[in-house]
Design an enzyme around this catalytic site. Sequence first.
Site, PDB file in Angstrom:
ATOM      1  N   HIS A  45       0.714  -1.107   0.099  1.00 33.03           N
ATOM      2  CA  HIS A  45       0.164  -0.066   0.008  1.00 33.03           C
ATOM      3  C   HIS A  45       0.863   1.142   0.016  1.00 33.03           C
ATOM      4  CE1 HIS A  45      -3.677  -1.988   0.261  1.00 33.03           C
ATOM      5  NE2 HIS A  45      -3.405  -2.886   1.425  1.00 33.03           N
ATOM      6  N   GLN A 147      -0.567 -13.389   5.454  1.00 32.83           N
ATOM      7  CA  GLN A 147      -1.756 -12.641   6.056  1.00 32.83           C
ATOM      8  C   GLN A 147      -2.802 -13.437   5.651  1.00 32.83           C
ATOM      9  OE1 GLN A 147       0.249  -8.313   4.654  1.00 32.83           O
ATOM     10  NE2 GLN A 147      -1.626  -8.142   5.428  1.00 32.83           N
ATOM     11  N   GLU A 149      -6.895 -12.154   5.660  1.00 29.89           N
ATOM     12  CA  GLU A 149      -7.600 -11.058   5.713  1.00 29.89           C
ATOM     13  C   GLU A 149      -8.955 -11.061   5.225  1.00 29.89           C
ATOM     14  OE1 GLU A 149      -4.718  -7.854   4.321  1.00 29.89           O
ATOM     15  OE2 GLU A 149      -3.813  -9.642   3.263  1.00 29.89           O
ATOM     16  N   ALA A 174      -7.971  -4.444   8.998  1.00 28.40           N
ATOM     17  CA  ALA A 174      -8.786  -3.701   8.240  1.00 28.40           C
ATOM     18  C   ALA A 174      -9.252  -4.435   7.107  1.00 28.40           C
ATOM     19  CB  ALA A 174      -7.583  -2.452   7.533  1.00 28.40           C
ATOM     20  N   ASP A 175      -8.580  -5.256   6.188  1.00 29.56           N
ATOM     21  CA  ASP A 175      -9.331  -5.959   5.194  1.00 29.56           C
ATOM     22  C   ASP A 175     -10.389  -7.054   5.819  1.00 29.56           C
ATOM     23  OD1 ASP A 175      -8.381  -4.965   2.528  1.00 29.56           O
ATOM     24  OD2 ASP A 175      -6.321  -5.765   3.175  1.00 29.56           O
TER      25      ASP A 175
END
EC number: 4.1.2.52
Length: 263
Positions: A45, A147, A149, A174-175
């Site tokens: 990101h 990760q 997510e 967040a995701d």
Amino acid sequence: MKNAFKDALKAGRPQIGLWLGLANSYSAELLAGAGFDWLLIDGEHAPNNVQTVLTQLQAIAPYPSQPVVRPSWNDPVQIKQLLDVGAQTLLIPMVQNADEARNAVAATRYPPAGIRGVGSALARASRWNRIPDYLHQANDAMCVLVQIETREAMSNLASILDVDGIDGVFIGPADLSADMGFAGNPQHPEVQAAIENAIVQIRAAGKAPGILMANEALAKRYLELGALFVAVGVDTTLLARGAEALAARFGVEKKLSGASGVY
């Protein structure tokens, strides 16, 4: 060859980290002196590429903080390049199942254990073939963190944890909250329950649980549950909110950008 971050996780020593999104070697070195156990160089990101990751690895190298690099995707070509410039610990985003986890591990290993291409004569990682027997030592020094997510990844967590070569599993709040229907609200009780259950499951499987959480109380709660690598802040947020707070103390009104539309 050693990987101090991997050794700490294996020993069960909690590691406190900071997220780096400024994509700049000068700020990376400044923060490397702050005392964090690890620093995450974000290629997913933040506006990083292999060259900017390299300069940040070089900037962090003289300090005790250990670099962790997140590529933009679970891509063996990108992973190969990041390993060659010196990354030893990778955080692979958006891993949904055991097959994707196995692919991530394979990308970090030289044959026959994996598919990493051999280019050590060109690689900072081998000190341009000045590290004796690098090709036979490198695999053991790699630390692979994946990760999870999404709800799909959560449902596949047990099989992901069974994959050989996975050192840790990072929960992306967040995701995950967005996928669960609570975008922008990772502190929703349902999201928190999923996170806490995952931390306990990951630790019980003998792997290292990890997360990014700037809320101090929640970060400490995750550590109490057994999380072993926890990022407790983001450099961009620290700079933005710190600058805004300083301006506000002197009565400066916060203004939006003067540009209109796309710039």
